[in-house]
Design an enzyme around this catalytic site. Structure first.
Site, PDB file in Angstrom:
ATOM      1  CE  LYS A  72      -4.548   0.783   0.458  1.00  0.00           C
ATOM      2  NZ  LYS A  72      -5.677  -0.155   0.217  1.00  0.00           N
TER       3      LYS A  72
HETATM    4  N1  GLU Z   1      -7.402   0.006  -2.964  1.00  0.00           N
HETATM    5  C1  GLU Z   1      -8.158  -1.195  -3.211  1.00  0.00           C
HETATM    6  C2  GLU Z   1      -8.188  -2.078  -1.973  1.00  0.00           C
HETATM    7  O1  GLU Z   1      -8.037  -1.600  -0.870  1.00  0.00           O
HETATM    8  C3  GLU Z   1      -7.710  -1.928  -4.470  1.00  0.00           C
HETATM    9  C4  GLU Z   1      -6.267  -2.307  -4.533  1.00  0.00           C
HETATM   10  C5  GLU Z   1      -5.838  -2.861  -5.891  1.00  0.00           C
HETATM   11  O2  GLU Z   1      -6.651  -2.964  -6.798  1.00  0.00           O
HETATM   12  O3  GLU Z   1      -4.656  -3.161  -6.010  1.00  0.00           O
HETATM   13  O4  GLU Z   1      -8.439  -3.253  -2.044  1.00  0.00           O
END
Ligand code: GLU
Length: 441
Positions: free
Chosen positions: A131
């Site tokens: 993240k």
């Molecule tokens: N931000 C989204 C999540 O928390 C998607 C992450 C992604 O598609 O890599 O799952």
């Protein structure tokens, strides 16, 4: 019905393994990261021999903090703080979104990256967890400033991301335009167009059909499955949604199309209520034009705190972390909570909801639809062959239903919450990969 985990009262600082962690990884009220560590403590007794690898889950593999200086439109220079955390890459490259928010902290990004590891393993997409984020209120930036900040951040984290290393995506306050800038910046630095470095891109730039709605569609899909298990009729069910953006808005629309009544919506603009059900298409249009639910004429305004008392069958927190706490969990009227957001419920609140027989569909399965279609996007980019939307939605629904059925069974088998069951499935996959790979050198 599911029973509370026997380990639910384990205090984090009593865990012998956790106490050996470096100080910056300790749980002492680190908010989301502390909550995540408690969730790990709860799963360890169910990991069998893999428990010897559990410390892996408590330490992000790699943390990068970057300085992001940019020229502002008024000629001044401002520095922003950015992060990219790769929690685990045992099962594949890091994968997870990038968040732009004024409250972003390192410990929050650490927790979000860890939840990505569990989520990706729970739906069995071949990724680890990562993240990123920048501590900034993007609403205070001009379009040019936003672009310069995004590009400099991408360049700074460029040393650890890449189509086979770590693949960012949208999260809170980031969208397909920001993904296009990230893709372009990385590609410029590499000297070759690399569409697979980020997902959630515009359709004309290697994006995937169905990606925008995917998280909300996944929330809806597991919600319908779980409702079936507890004998809850979707038609006529009253729903309260917190956050009406890409996740809550789409989930609200799909539930209302299935005959449910969206009776309350809360976002940063306030809380609105209508006992007979809000006009969801009209509300979506209002939010798209005005930026929030504030000022929507066909509803009554509630004080924000009263959102938690609303009579409903389904509550969908789809905004930020730590919304359902010990302070309000006792007031919730719903039969089922579907976590569209990441980390909306604290472990103490989880216990209260469980005692009150309110079923929680945890983030690590409920909102996995987004990353699942991100996986499809990445596969399509690699093969340069694009699928139609029906195929994408059908594959998404199949993955979500299969994963949910497996997790439901584990919950029944061990008489644990769905969160602990999802952690059992996810952590076993991660640690099994870790064990097979072994330690280097
Ligand atoms: N931000 C989204 C999540 O928390 C998607 C992450 C992604 O598609 O890599 O799952």
């Amino acid at each position: 019905m599911l029973h509370p985990s026997t380990h639910s009262s384990t205090a984090v600082n009593q865990s012998p393994a956790a106490s050996t962690l470096p100080s910056y990884l300790q749980a002492d009220n680190l908010g989301p990261w502390g909550n995540y560590l408690q969730q790990v403590d709860r799963v360890v007794p169910y990991l069998g021999h893999l428990a010897q690898w559990a410390e892996t889950l408590r330490r992000p593999k790699r943390i990068l903090i970057v300085d992001v200086p940019i020229h502002m439109d008024d000629g001044s220079i401002r520095h922003f703080e950015g992060y990219r955390v790769q929690h685990n890459t045992s099962r594949g490259p890091g994968k997870g979104g990038v968040r732009f928010h004024q409250d972003v902290t390192l410990s929050e990004v650490m927790a979000l990256s860890a939840w990505m590891s569990i989520k990706n393993a729970a739906v069995n997409v071949p990724y680890g967890g990562a993240k990123g984020g920048i501590r900034v209120d993007p609403k205070t930036l001009s379009m040019g400033e936003l672009e310069r900040m995004t590009r400099r951040y991408t360049s700074e984290i460029g040393i650890i991301i890449g189509p086979t290393k770590d693949i960012p995506a949208p999260d809170v306050n980031t969208n397909e335009q920001i993904m296009a800038w990230m893709m372009d910046t990385y590609s410029m630095n590499e000297g070759a167009t690399a569409t697979g470095v980020v997902t959630g891109k515009p359709i004309h730039l290697g994006g995937s059909l169905g990606r925008k709605d995917a998280t909300g569609r996944g929330v809806f899909t597991v919600g319908v499955e779980a409702a079936h298990h507890i004998g809850l009729e979707i038609k006529g069910a009253r729903i309260a949604v917190q956050g009406f953006g890409n996740v809550g808005g789409v989930a609200g629309r799909l539930f209302s199309e299935a005959g449910a009544l969206v009776v309350a919506v809360q976002d940063h603009g306030g809380t609105i209520y209508k006992a007979s059900g809000l006009d969801v298409p009209a509300l979506l249009k209002h939010v798209a034009e005005m930026g929030s639910v504030a000022g929507f004429a066909q509803a009554e305004v509630l004080p924000n705190d009263q959102f938690w008392d609303v009579d409903c069958e389904i509550l969908i927190p789809a905004a930020l972390e730590t919304q359902i706490t010990a302070a309000n969990a006792g007031r919730i009227k719903a039969r089922m909570v579907i976590e569209g957001a990441n980390g909306p419920t604290t472990p103490a609140a989880d216990d209260i909801l469980q005692e009150r027989n309110i079923l929680v569909l945890p983030d690590v399965i409920a909102n996995a639809g987004g990353v699942t279609v991100s996986y499809f996007e990445w596969v399509q980019d690699f093969s340069s062959f694009f699928w139609d939307e029906d195929e994408i939605n059908a594959r998404l629904i199949k993955i979500m239903k299969t994963a949910f059925a497996g997790i439901w069974q584990v919950a029944q088998e061990h008489q644990v919450s769905l969160r602990t069951a999802t952690f059992i499935v996810g952590c076993k996959r991660i640690l099994h990969a870790r064990e097979l790979r072994g330690l280097y050198p």
